[in-house]
Enzyme design. Structure first.
Site, PDB file in Angstrom:
ATOM      1  N   LEU A  43       0.859  -1.146   0.006  1.00 43.15           N
ATOM      2  CA  LEU A  43      -0.069   0.135  -0.170  1.00 43.15           C
ATOM      3  C   LEU A  43       1.071   1.347   0.126  1.00 43.15           C
ATOM      4  O   LEU A  43       1.861   1.313   0.768  1.00 43.15           O
ATOM      5  CB  LEU A  43      -1.082   0.141   1.176  1.00 43.15           C
ATOM      6  CG  LEU A  43      -2.000   1.288   1.266  1.00 43.15           C
ATOM      7  CD1 LEU A  43      -3.268   0.687   1.929  1.00 43.15           C
ATOM      8  CD2 LEU A  43      -1.488   2.306   1.926  1.00 43.15           C
ATOM      9  N   CYS A  47      -0.355   8.771  -4.359  1.00 38.65           N
ATOM     10  CA  CYS A  47       0.046   8.197  -5.947  1.00 38.65           C
ATOM     11  C   CYS A  47      -0.542   8.884  -6.821  1.00 38.65           C
ATOM     12  O   CYS A  47      -0.466   8.494  -8.019  1.00 38.65           O
ATOM     13  CB  CYS A  47      -0.446   6.762  -5.766  1.00 38.65           C
ATOM     14  SG  CYS A  47       0.303   5.732  -4.899  1.00 38.65           S
ATOM     15  N   SER A  48      -0.817  10.128  -6.779  1.00 37.92           N
ATOM     16  CA  SER A  48      -1.273  11.024  -7.810  1.00 37.92           C
ATOM     17  C   SER A  48      -0.200  11.517  -8.651  1.00 37.92           C
ATOM     18  O   SER A  48      -0.490  11.777  -9.877  1.00 37.92           O
ATOM     19  CB  SER A  48      -2.104  12.114  -7.143  1.00 37.92           C
ATOM     20  OG  SER A  48      -1.334  13.167  -6.636  1.00 37.92           O
ATOM     21  N   SER A  49       1.027  11.547  -8.089  1.00 39.57           N
ATOM     22  CA  SER A  49       2.152  12.108  -8.744  1.00 39.57           C
ATOM     23  C   SER A  49       3.467  11.605  -8.112  1.00 39.57           C
ATOM     24  O   SER A  49       3.394  10.844  -7.103  1.00 39.57           O
ATOM     25  CB  SER A  49       1.968  13.280  -8.804  1.00 39.57           C
ATOM     26  OG  SER A  49       1.985  14.328  -7.765  1.00 39.57           O
ATOM     27  N   GLY A  50       4.518  12.051  -8.783  1.00 37.10           N
ATOM     28  CA  GLY A  50       5.904  11.745  -7.925  1.00 37.10           C
ATOM     29  C   GLY A  50       6.355  10.345  -7.762  1.00 37.10           C
ATOM     30  O   GLY A  50       6.092   9.399  -8.507  1.00 37.10           O
ATOM     31  N   SER A 178      13.764  12.848   3.676  1.00 33.38           N
ATOM     32  CA  SER A 178      14.083  13.849   2.654  1.00 33.38           C
ATOM     33  C   SER A 178      15.677  13.685   3.432  1.00 33.38           C
ATOM     34  O   SER A 178      15.961  13.527   4.527  1.00 33.38           O
ATOM     35  CB  SER A 178      13.648  14.844   2.834  1.00 33.38           C
ATOM     36  OG  SER A 178      14.413  16.055   2.189  1.00 33.38           O
ATOM     37  N   TYR A 191       9.486  22.203   6.660  1.00 32.16           N
ATOM     38  CA  TYR A 191       9.904  21.009   5.987  1.00 32.16           C
ATOM     39  C   TYR A 191      11.047  20.176   6.907  1.00 32.16           C
ATOM     40  O   TYR A 191      10.452  18.839   7.115  1.00 32.16           O
ATOM     41  CB  TYR A 191      10.255  21.039   4.647  1.00 32.16           C
ATOM     42  CG  TYR A 191      10.032  19.686   3.815  1.00 32.16           C
ATOM     43  CD1 TYR A 191       9.012  19.354   3.378  1.00 32.16           C
ATOM     44  CD2 TYR A 191      11.376  19.256   3.369  1.00 32.16           C
ATOM     45  CE1 TYR A 191       8.923  18.318   2.637  1.00 32.16           C
ATOM     46  CE2 TYR A 191      11.208  18.165   2.798  1.00 32.16           C
ATOM     47  CZ  TYR A 191       9.881  17.660   2.139  1.00 32.16           C
ATOM     48  OH  TYR A 191       9.694  16.516   1.593  1.00 32.16           O
TER      49      TYR A 191
END
Length: 331
Positions: A43, A47-50, A178, A191
């Site tokens: 899962l 997941c819409s991009s990147g 990151s 961030y």
């Protein structure tokens, strides 16, 4: 506490000596060119991009049953993935999850487990946002949204999948962090604070899940040309418009640039991250790394990771109660 038998535990001094070599591995170890993920139920959030979108397709093509989640369905990105799955006969299912919603997280994970016929094998916590600018300029609306998405969202998903993973006594959780979860760039909003929190939370989780045979890996990407730059400008531009002048006045040049970031010049291959995750999934349980830095260029956090691992073992490695957990993660 359940017995700990998934790794050969090393004594304090020996473990400390071994750390530098294992913690400094910045890129994936040599593995099969095409990892086999057959039988894995994965899962992924965001997941819409990147990285999420690339990973969903990549893992499915490697044989996994993939649950690609995103918010605000119906949307074109969801239909594109569903059509891809149908056209290429991929075991890929699109489910709506807004990581800000306790209810959607619970329902989405339950639906994935229903389709899978049992607990999930892998969670890839990936959904996130960025809002740039000086810390003083970050109002409480921006601050709450950033932490709720990037930190609490990861926590919601981990708590949702863990009962099933513990029941089957196996699993793997990834937290996409990151470089900025270990080093800090001025004017990056919250961030780094978000990603520092993710790093701490999931390292702690790694220790606590040793008795349950569940691995945790923190992925530390550098800068990649994904949609995160476009979305960051939207959030940052909105913050700039509503921020109070008394706070903006201290940083006129920085504020002028807020919402105008350009990531289009980045050339690193964003597939580096899904490939690294797939390779780690394919490793035997108990041998997967706690951290994996992935970058098309510099990896400034390498020494921080090494020192942090050495410090943990030196501090707690000989503890009768906690030493086995810490050494199991860092051996």
């Amino acid at each position: 506490m359940p017995s700990i038998d998934r790794r050969t535990l090393l004594a304090g001094a020996a473990a400390t000596t071994a750390l530098a070599a294992s913690a400094s591995r910045a890129q994936p170890d040599a593995v099969a060119a095409t990892p086999d993920l057959s039988g894995k139920a994965i899962l992924i959030t965001g997941c819409s991009s990147g990285f999420g979108r690339l990973g969903a397709e990549h893992y499915a093509r490697l044989g996994a049953k993939v649950f690609a989640t995103m918010r605000n369905i119906p949307r074109p990105e969801a239909e594109e993935l569903r059509q891809l799955a149908a056209d290429d006969k991929l075991d890929l299912h699109v489910i709506e999850i807004d990581v800000l919603s306790d209810e959607q997280v619970a329902q989405g994970v339950a639906e994935a487990e229903r389709i899978n016929g049992g607990p999930l094998d892998v969670l890839v916590n990936n959904a996130g946002i960025g809002i740039s600018g000086p810390v003083e300029v970050q109002d409480m609306e921006a601050t709450r949204l950033a932490f709720d998405t990037n930190v609490f969202g990861y926590h919601r998903l981990a708590r949702a999948v863990l009962p099933g993973m513990r029941a089957q006594k196996s699993g793997q959780i990834f937290a996409v962090s990151s470089q900025l979860g270990r080093v800090i760039v001025p004017y990056g909003g919250h961030y780094s604070a978000n990603k520092f929190a993710v790093e701490a939370m999931f390292e702690q989780l790694a220790y606590e899940l040793v008795p349950h045979n569940i691995d945790v890996t923190i992925i530390e990407p550098g800068g990649y040309p994904t949609e995160v730059w476009v979305n960051r400008n939207i959030y940052t531009g909105a913050l700039k418009e509503r921020a109070e002048e008394i706070h903006k006045a201290g940083y006129p040049e920085v504020v002028a640039r807020m919402g105008t970031e350009d990531g289009s010049g980045r050339t690193a291959d964003a597939m580096d991250v899904p490939r690294a995750i797939a390779e780690i999934i394919a490793l035997p349980a108990g041998t997967r790394p706690l951290r994996r830095a992935v970058s098309g260029s510099a990896i400034p956090q390498t020494q921080i990771n090494e020192v942090a691992a050495q410090t943990q073992v030196a501090w707690l490695g000989r503890s009768e109660a906690l030493g086995p957990l810490v050494r199991a993660v860092h051996d």
